[in-house]
Design a protein around this motif. Structure first.
Motif, PDB file in Angstrom:
ATOM      1  N   TYR A 144       0.815  -1.205   0.000  1.00  9.89           N
ATOM      2  CA  TYR A 144       0.000   0.000   0.000  1.00  9.89           C
ATOM      3  C   TYR A 144       0.855   1.265   0.000  1.00  9.89           C
ATOM      4  O   TYR A 144       1.979   1.271   0.515  1.00  9.89           O
ATOM      5  N   HIS A 145       0.281   2.338  -0.523  1.00  3.49           N
ATOM      6  CA  HIS A 145       1.006   3.595  -0.657  1.00  3.49           C
ATOM      7  C   HIS A 145       1.273   4.261   0.685  1.00  3.49           C
ATOM      8  O   HIS A 145       2.295   4.923   0.862  1.00  3.49           O
ATOM      9  N   ASN A 146       0.343   4.105   1.644  1.00  8.81           N
ATOM     10  CA  ASN A 146       0.436   4.807   2.936  1.00  8.81           C
ATOM     11  C   ASN A 146       1.116   3.909   3.960  1.00  8.81           C
ATOM     12  O   ASN A 146       0.500   3.433   4.917  1.00  8.81           O
ATOM     13  N   HIS A 147       2.412   3.721   3.772  1.00  6.69           N
ATOM     14  CA  HIS A 147       3.163   2.707   4.506  1.00  6.69           C
ATOM     15  C   HIS A 147       3.033   2.830   6.023  1.00  6.69           C
ATOM     16  O   HIS A 147       2.845   1.824   6.718  1.00  6.69           O
ATOM     17  N   SER A 148       3.120   4.022   6.540  1.00  7.60           N
ATOM     18  CA  SER A 148       3.130   4.194   7.998  1.00  7.60           C
ATOM     19  C   SER A 148       1.778   3.916   8.638  1.00  7.60           C
ATOM     20  O   SER A 148       1.681   3.763   9.861  1.00  7.60           O
ATOM     21  N   GLU A 149       0.724   3.810   7.828  1.00  6.83           N
ATOM     22  CA  GLU A 149      -0.627   3.665   8.356  1.00  6.83           C
ATOM     23  C   GLU A 149      -1.210   2.267   8.181  1.00  6.83           C
ATOM     24  O   GLU A 149      -2.336   2.005   8.614  1.00  6.83           O
ATOM     25  N   VAL A 150      -0.472   1.363   7.562  1.00 14.71           N
ATOM     26  CA  VAL A 150      -1.037   0.047   7.243  1.00 14.71           C
ATOM     27  C   VAL A 150      -0.242  -1.071   7.908  1.00 14.71           C
ATOM     28  O   VAL A 150       0.859  -0.868   8.414  1.00 14.71           O
ATOM     29  N   GLY A 151      -0.823  -2.274   7.878  1.00  9.50           N
ATOM     30  CA  GLY A 151      -0.146  -3.436   8.437  1.00  9.50           C
ATOM     31  C   GLY A 151      -0.007  -3.351   9.936  1.00  9.50           C
ATOM     32  O   GLY A 151      -0.902  -2.888  10.645  1.00  9.50           O
ATOM     33  N   GLY A 152       1.122  -3.825  10.430  1.00  8.43           N
ATOM     34  CA  GLY A 152       1.384  -3.797  11.864  1.00  8.43           C
ATOM     35  C   GLY A 152       0.985  -5.078  12.564  1.00  8.43           C
ATOM     36  O   GLY A 152       0.375  -5.982  11.977  1.00  8.43           O
ATOM     37  N   ALA A 153       1.330  -5.152  13.836  1.00  9.92           N
ATOM     38  CA  ALA A 153       1.192  -6.386  14.610  1.00  9.92           C
ATOM     39  C   ALA A 153      -0.254  -6.807  14.835  1.00  9.92           C
ATOM     40  O   ALA A 153      -0.507  -7.969  15.166  1.00  9.92           O
ATOM     41  N   ASP A 154      -1.212  -5.917  14.666  1.00 12.25           N
ATOM     42  CA  ASP A 154      -2.607  -6.275  14.878  1.00 12.25           C
ATOM     43  C   ASP A 154      -3.362  -6.462  13.562  1.00 12.25           C
ATOM     44  O   ASP A 154      -4.588  -6.496  13.538  1.00 12.25           O
ATOM     45  N   ASN A 155      -2.631  -6.596  12.458  1.00  7.04           N
ATOM     46  CA  ASN A 155      -3.234  -6.739  11.134  1.00  7.04           C
ATOM     47  C   ASN A 155      -3.085  -8.175  10.653  1.00  7.04           C
ATOM     48  O   ASN A 155      -1.996  -8.744  10.707  1.00  7.04           O
ATOM     49  N   ASN A 156      -4.193  -8.776  10.179  1.00  8.48           N
ATOM     50  CA  ASN A 156      -4.123 -10.173   9.733  1.00  8.48           C
ATOM     51  C   ASN A 156      -4.292 -10.313   8.218  1.00  8.48           C
ATOM     52  O   ASN A 156      -4.606 -11.396   7.732  1.00  8.48           O
ATOM     53  N   ARG A 157      -4.054  -9.230   7.482  1.00  6.85           N
ATOM     54  CA  ARG A 157      -4.214  -9.253   6.037  1.00  6.85           C
ATOM     55  C   ARG A 157      -2.913  -9.664   5.347  1.00  6.85           C
ATOM     56  O   ARG A 157      -1.936 -10.045   5.983  1.00  6.85           O
ATOM     57  N   PHE A 158      -2.891  -9.571   4.028  1.00  9.56           N
ATOM     58  CA  PHE A 158      -1.744 -10.036   3.248  1.00  9.56           C
ATOM     59  C   PHE A 158      -0.503  -9.161   3.398  1.00  9.56           C
ATOM     60  O   PHE A 158       0.616  -9.670   3.314  1.00  9.56           O
ATOM     61  N   THR A 159      -0.675  -7.860   3.551  1.00 12.13           N
ATOM     62  CA  THR A 159       0.495  -6.995   3.539  1.00 12.13           C
ATOM     63  C   THR A 159       1.516  -7.401   4.593  1.00 12.13           C
ATOM     64  O   THR A 159       1.156  -7.844   5.687  1.00 12.13           O
ATOM     65  N   ILE A 160       2.793  -7.226   4.247  1.00 13.99           N
ATOM     66  CA  ILE A 160       3.882  -7.466   5.206  1.00 13.99           C
ATOM     67  C   ILE A 160       4.316  -6.170   5.873  1.00 13.99           C
ATOM     68  O   ILE A 160       5.213  -6.181   6.728  1.00 13.99           O
ATOM     69  N   GLN A 161       3.714  -5.070   5.503  1.00 13.30           N
ATOM     70  CA  GLN A 161       4.183  -3.773   5.964  1.00 13.30           C
ATOM     71  C   GLN A 161       4.051  -3.633   7.484  1.00 13.30           C
ATOM     72  O   GLN A 161       3.014  -3.923   8.065  1.00 13.30           O
TER      73      GLN A 161
END
Length: 333
Positions: A300-317
């Motif tokens: 995703y373009h908004n790197h600092s706002e996506v993913g993270g330890a509480d995210n269970n989606r595909f992104t590795i960010q």
């Protein structure tokens, strides 16, 4: 970190053997609004040398024969102007681009099930799809993107209308001079009739590998063997390199049971499972000479706002797997 050390060690041969650098790619999700050069920094930071840019066309239902695209009400990154600017920003950072147009069926129905109810509707769909794909083939040529993907997960359309696709590919080649692929789903890629007309066998590699809640790397590698053998068989027959036009795993329990599952669910977060699954795919494929590389789903373009330890989606960010990718993608630069 033991498995990371073993991963890096296993690729010393690859890095020193004179093989061409692999396609170490990310699938760049079209942004809602215009992006800036700073958006590309995190992609550079994970050592990706390629990105897939994905404009979209839309159809209302699985039996609707008309594709609409390049509309003002689409997200910026899903239109021609957004795709062009995104390609420019990536190229300015020496990141190669595969332009990969997608179709979205409203309500999220699977594109592989697109099927017309009459011959007249099929003809209408063919004309509409040709207009859509030629529109972006012209952009791919204008921007000198090294790879153009002529479709994504359209197996019913492909298998029922083989003559259309056989005639479409030469038309694409009249306007686009780079390399071509097509992205077929993991369970249908052996049934594509026109691989010999393309440059890469493109597979969206969501193969089921394990029933375990958190499978370890060795279990996942074992799960790959029957699928890998089938891929090698096709490569040997067609004599084209294999490209994973999409690959990736969610950071969720049972991530390798049905890796294609993108349904919304809460919790069940498993960062280790995602990391193990990515480690296994790298160990199994990236050192193979017949394997071109792949595009990680998704970025995703908004790197600092996506993913993270509480995210269970595909992104590795902003997850442990981001460091894994950074280390691994650094090997084949």
């Amino acid at each position: 970190m033991k498995h990371l050390f073993l991963l890096l060690l296993s690729f010393i041969f690859c890095a020193c053997s004179g093989q061409h650098p692999k396609i170490n790619g990310v699938s760049f999700v079209g942004a809602p609004n215009e992006i800036t050069a700073a958006t590309i920094d995190p992609i550079v930071n994970v050592n990706a040398n390629w990105a897939a840019v994905m404009p979209f066309g839309f159809i209302k239902s699985l039996d609707t024969p008309k594709i609409v695209f390049n509309m003002d009400r689409q997200w910026w990154g899903e239109r021609r102007d957004g795709a062009k600017k995104t390609i420019e920003l990536l190229q300015n950072r020496e990141i190669n681009v595969m332009l990969k147009p997608h179709i979205w069926v409203w309500h999220g129905e699977f594109t592989g099930d697109i099927d017309m109810i009459s011959e007249e509707d099929w003809k209408t769909l063919e004309k509409s799809y040709e207009k859509f794909i030629m529109f972006y083939a012209e952009l791919a040529e204008e921007m000198n993107t090294p790879i153009f993907c002529i479709g994504t997960e359209l197996h019913t359309f492909v298998q029922k209308r083989t003559d259309f696709w056989s005639q479409l590919i030469p038309k694409i080649k009249t306007v686009y001079k780079g390399k071509l692929t097509y992205a077929e789903n993991w369970d249908q890629y052996t049934k594509v009739p026109f691989w010999d007309q393309l440059d890469y066998i493109g597979i969206d590699a969501y193969f089921p590998l394990s029933q375990s809640k958190t499978p370890n790397v060795e279990e996942l590698k074992k799960g790959w063997q029957k699928h890998k053998n089938a891929i090698v068989t096709l490569h040997t027959k067609i004599k084209k390199q294999v490209l994973f036009t999409e690959y990736g795993y969610r950071s969720v329990y049972n991530t390798a049971k049905e890796p294609w599952d993108s349904n919304r669910l809460e919790g069940n977060i498993d960062l280790q499972g995602q990391e193990n699954a990515l480690t296994a795919i790298y160990q199994e494929f990236w050192n193979e000479p017949w394997f071109a590389g792949g595009f990680l789903w998704k970025w995703y373009h908004n790197h600092s706002e996506v993913g993270g330890a509480d995210n269970n989606r595909f992104t590795i960010q902003n997850k442990p797997s981001e460091q894994l990718i950074k280390e691994f993608y650094s090997i084949n630069q």
